[in-house]
Design an enzyme around this catalytic site. Sequence first.
Site, mmCIF file in Angstrom:
data_model
loop_
_atom_site.group_PDB
_atom_site.id
_atom_site.type_symbol
_atom_site.label_atom_id
_atom_site.label_comp_id
_atom_site.label_asym_id
_atom_site.label_seq_id
_atom_site.Cartn_x
_atom_site.Cartn_y
_atom_site.Cartn_z
ATOM 1 N N ASP A 1 -1.916 -7.413 -11.663
ATOM 2 C CA ASP A 1 -1.359 -8.756 -11.476
ATOM 3 C C ASP A 1 -0.836 -9.283 -12.809
ATOM 4 O O ASP A 1 -1.577 -9.331 -13.782
ATOM 5 C CB ASP A 1 -2.481 -9.665 -10.937
ATOM 6 C CG ASP A 1 -2.079 -11.134 -10.924
ATOM 7 O OD1 ASP A 1 -0.868 -11.418 -10.808
ATOM 8 O OD2 ASP A 1 -2.986 -11.987 -11.007
ATOM 9 N N ASN B 1 1.117 -12.371 -13.010
ATOM 10 C CA ASN B 1 1.391 -13.818 -13.055
ATOM 11 C C ASN B 1 0.168 -14.657 -12.685
ATOM 12 O O ASN B 1 0.288 -15.831 -12.352
ATOM 13 C CB ASN B 1 2.589 -14.174 -12.168
ATOM 14 C CG ASN B 1 2.315 -13.876 -10.706
ATOM 15 O OD1 ASN B 1 1.364 -13.149 -10.392
ATOM 16 N ND2 ASN B 1 3.115 -14.425 -9.821
ATOM 17 N N ASP C 1 -1.978 -14.791 -10.153
ATOM 18 C CA ASP C 1 -2.303 -15.311 -8.817
ATOM 19 C C ASP C 1 -3.338 -14.433 -8.110
ATOM 20 O O ASP C 1 -3.618 -14.620 -6.926
ATOM 21 C CB ASP C 1 -1.039 -15.480 -7.956
ATOM 22 C CG ASP C 1 -0.347 -14.156 -7.688
ATOM 23 O OD1 ASP C 1 -0.803 -13.112 -8.213
ATOM 24 O OD2 ASP C 1 0.657 -14.150 -6.940
ATOM 25 N N ASP D 1 1.460 -7.016 -8.507
ATOM 26 C CA ASP D 1 2.890 -7.266 -8.287
ATOM 27 C C ASP D 1 3.756 -6.168 -8.897
ATOM 28 O O ASP D 1 3.261 -5.289 -9.606
ATOM 29 C CB ASP D 1 3.273 -8.656 -8.829
ATOM 30 C CG ASP D 1 2.631 -8.946 -10.184
ATOM 31 O OD1 ASP D 1 2.809 -8.120 -11.099
ATOM 32 O OD2 ASP D 1 1.916 -9.971 -10.312
ATOM 33 N N ASP E 1 7.225 3.283 1.591
ATOM 34 C CA ASP E 1 6.454 3.487 2.813
ATOM 35 C C ASP E 1 7.341 3.088 3.993
ATOM 36 O O ASP E 1 7.881 1.978 4.006
ATOM 37 C CB ASP E 1 5.196 2.608 2.767
ATOM 38 C CG ASP E 1 4.003 3.273 3.413
ATOM 39 O OD1 ASP E 1 4.166 3.765 4.540
ATOM 40 O OD2 ASP E 1 2.927 3.301 2.802
ATOM 41 N N ASP F 1 4.752 6.313 7.945
ATOM 42 C CA ASP F 1 3.513 5.800 8.503
ATOM 43 C C ASP F 1 3.349 6.106 9.991
ATOM 44 O O ASP F 1 4.301 5.953 10.769
ATOM 45 C CB ASP F 1 3.526 4.269 8.324
ATOM 46 C CG ASP F 1 2.206 3.620 8.664
ATOM 47 O OD1 ASP F 1 1.252 3.804 7.906
ATOM 48 O OD2 ASP F 1 2.136 2.932 9.702
ATOM 49 N N GLU G 1 2.799 10.936 7.722
ATOM 50 C CA GLU G 1 1.389 10.707 8.027
ATOM 51 C C GLU G 1 1.175 11.232 9.440
ATOM 52 O O GLU G 1 1.382 10.521 10.420
ATOM 53 C CB GLU G 1 1.026 9.216 7.942
ATOM 54 C CG GLU G 1 -0.485 9.028 7.996
ATOM 55 C CD GLU G 1 -0.927 7.630 8.409
ATOM 56 O OE1 GLU G 1 -2.064 7.270 8.102
ATOM 57 O OE2 GLU G 1 -0.162 6.917 9.067
ATOM 58 N N HIS H 1 -5.231 4.837 0.630
ATOM 59 C CA HIS H 1 -5.661 3.447 0.831
ATOM 60 C C HIS H 1 -6.449 3.225 2.118
ATOM 61 O O HIS H 1 -6.888 2.108 2.390
ATOM 62 C CB HIS H 1 -4.427 2.542 0.822
ATOM 63 C CG HIS H 1 -3.533 2.837 2.002
ATOM 64 N ND1 HIS H 1 -2.865 4.038 2.153
ATOM 65 C CD2 HIS H 1 -3.241 2.114 3.101
ATOM 66 C CE1 HIS H 1 -2.197 4.018 3.284
ATOM 67 N NE2 HIS H 1 -2.406 2.868 3.884
ATOM 68 N N ASP H 2 -6.586 4.260 2.942
ATOM 69 C CA ASP H 2 -7.358 4.158 4.185
ATOM 70 C C ASP H 2 -8.708 4.867 4.087
ATOM 71 O O ASP H 2 -9.471 4.873 5.054
ATOM 72 C CB ASP H 2 -6.593 4.814 5.348
ATOM 73 C CG ASP H 2 -5.308 4.095 5.706
ATOM 74 O OD1 ASP H 2 -5.211 2.878 5.449
ATOM 75 O OD2 ASP H 2 -4.403 4.752 6.248
HETATM 76 O O1 ISL Z 1 -4.972 7.176 14.683
HETATM 77 C C1 ISL Z 1 -5.483 7.527 13.666
HETATM 78 C C2 ISL Z 1 -6.161 8.814 13.558
HETATM 79 O O2 ISL Z 1 -6.331 9.372 14.804
HETATM 80 C C3 ISL Z 1 -5.484 6.649 12.482
HETATM 81 O O3 ISL Z 1 -6.069 7.271 11.419
HETATM 82 C C4 ISL Z 1 -4.070 6.187 12.133
HETATM 83 O O4 ISL Z 1 -3.166 7.225 12.199
HETATM 84 C C5 ISL Z 1 -4.027 5.608 10.785
HETATM 85 O O5 ISL Z 1 -4.927 4.547 10.723
HETATM 86 C C6 ISL Z 1 -2.628 5.102 10.481
HETATM 87 O O6 ISL Z 1 -2.629 4.508 9.220
HETATM 88 C C7 ISL Z 1 -1.444 3.932 8.773
HETATM 89 O O7 ISL Z 1 -0.919 2.984 9.679
HETATM 90 C C8 ISL Z 1 -1.717 1.821 9.887
HETATM 91 C C9 ISL Z 1 -2.180 1.172 8.594
HETATM 92 O O8 ISL Z 1 -3.168 0.225 8.861
HETATM 93 C C10 ISL Z 1 -2.705 2.186 7.602
HETATM 94 O O9 ISL Z 1 -3.038 1.558 6.404
HETATM 95 C C11 ISL Z 1 -1.668 3.245 7.459
HETATM 96 O O10 ISL Z 1 -2.003 4.205 6.491
HETATM 97 C C12 ISL Z 1 -0.870 0.862 10.673
HETATM 98 O O11 ISL Z 1 0.362 0.701 10.040
HETATM 99 CA CA CA Z 2 0.666 -11.458 -9.058
#
Ligand code: ISL
Ligand code: CA
Length: 592
Positions: free
Chosen positions: A60, A62, A64, A68, A137, A238, A295, A367-368
């Site tokens: 970050d 600025n 907040d 960014d 993305d 995605d 993905e 990130h998941d």
């Molecule tokens: O369905 C799944 C596995 O069988 C899930 O893992 C799914 O594919 C996954 O969560 C998808 O993730 C992506 O799209 C989501 C978002 O929340 C995630 O951060 C992103 O990586 C919806 O856009």
């Molecule tokens: Ca910021």
Amino acid sequence: PATRSESVFSKILLILNNFKQLEMSFAITPESNERNGAFMKRKWWHDKVAYQIYPKSFLDTNGDGIGDLKGIISKLDYLKELGIDIIWLSPVYESPFVDQGYDISDYYKIAEQFGTMDDFDTLVAEMKKHGMHLIMDLVVNHCSDKHEWFQKALADPDGPYAGYFYFREGKDGKAPSNYRSNFGGSAWTKVPGTNKYYLHTFAKEQPDLNWENPVVRKKIYEMINWWFEKGISGFRIDAIINIKKNLDFPSFPADGDDGLVSCDKMLASAHGIGTFLEEMKHETFDKYDAFTVGEVFHLKEDELREFIGEDGHFSTKFDFSAHVLSYGEHGWYDAPALDFNRWRTALFDTQKADLTVGFEANIIENHDEPRGATHYLPAHARNEAGVKMLAATYFLLRGIPFIYQGQEIGMTNCVRNDISEYDDISTKDQYQAALNAGCSKEAALHACYENSRDNARTPMQWDDSAYAGFSTATPWIMVNPNYTKINARDQINREDSVFKYYQKLIKLRHESELIVYGTYDLILDDDKDIYAYIRTLGDEKLIVYCNFSENTREVELPKEFTNGKVLISNYSDAKVNHKITLRPYEAIVIQK
Ligand code: ISL
Ligand code: CA
């Protein structure tokens, strides 16, 4: 005439020969033809290393409390020093942030929290100067319910914009079918004032886009090309398997106490996604020699070549084979503990399947996912040496390595004492699912500690000053208190740090065709705690040993390596002999 035809003949030969040479110059060493996919043409991204940035939590500038684009620009030198070639930016588009930017309300705007389009253009320009590629993305299975298209669809549920989504009549006062969305509850939400429902495989604020509608597809392709024209090099794509539905939307037997069934069940019964993916590739990616990474979960086995083969839908896709091992039958609360043997087998199976097809993108974190340092390491190995060992297990596999922000300094999962300390929509759902199943509050919280997506989303730990140097104000999500010990400043300044180890691994990969193109063989595959493999390219070979046990282990080194050289090690005094003594969580890489 004889001479003439001779010379024509020799000219043809020459042309043919040139052609062959041209082909050979693109090909991988001919001697290992059938094993390493020598037919594969070399692509600009084959030897690259990628890094994922989750903008909200990176830096970050600025005050907040939200990361960014300017923060990212200011850290390009840091990433260059690490050796990064490609940056994947999680969504930075305008969004209500119900799912942290994976709910896009305007594909052509930068979220104001992150900065301006000028900042974005500066980022692209600065990355070019650094010799780096940017990939964005691409979230096009769904958009935000605040997107203009969906607002227009709601305003006129029988009009053309309703056709951008899946609007269906309810049945007997109920949803059209019994699907559970990825974030819990029905995947159908009622359109106010009608008997219609719209489909959302994620949150109700993320309506699924109707890919069957050619107008929608055209608008998506236009948007993709618009970003390419700005100078980006590709996309991470995605939830892409979700774009093809079974248009009958049949109900299936329930798989949980809520009477619902995972919407994945419907997606698995859909066929023909390849037509969409080929069209998208043809209309967009192909025109820009793009790098694309899908993905992709739950691929049918015979589809691998269609997805990542030389003429596949994508350049590559993430290998999630290790990640899916930790899925519980009903959620996080019944997720199985990591099993070393199943994990190793999963990685090996991917390597084997890919060998004659293409490259997969190898990851430990994103990130998941929970932090690898916590998730994949046994308790006794959760230290710097162990974290380096984990890096060696995946980084030298065949495929494109991705590093997730903070992984390069060994960031870990974060302990939280109450569900209110979590932000993530999926975590809240999983917590509730655990309570509903009869878990205690402690057990439900522990499941979140182990699995929550927020483990990866805590602010990047830059130094040991307030808020880990991420911000001067209270960050949007709590900082992991271990930042005083684990932070980038310490890591950069210490020769034996995790950061320096990753830096060496990247350098090795950049300098070695063997690491990029070599074949892969798992060895000692019945050993209960050693993960070992050999990479081979022509006469070149390297061997990787990782000892996951807390005991010292001796292994016989294959003869060809006994005069080899240690390429990298997580102990300072590793030596090559006819036998290798592997200390607890020792990782050693030896080149023939
Ligand atoms: O369905 C799944 C596995 O069988 C899930 O893992 C799914 O594919 C996954 O969560 C998808 O993730 C992506 O799209 C989501 C978002 O929340 C995630 O951060 C992103 O990586 C919806 O856009
Ligand atoms: Ca910021």
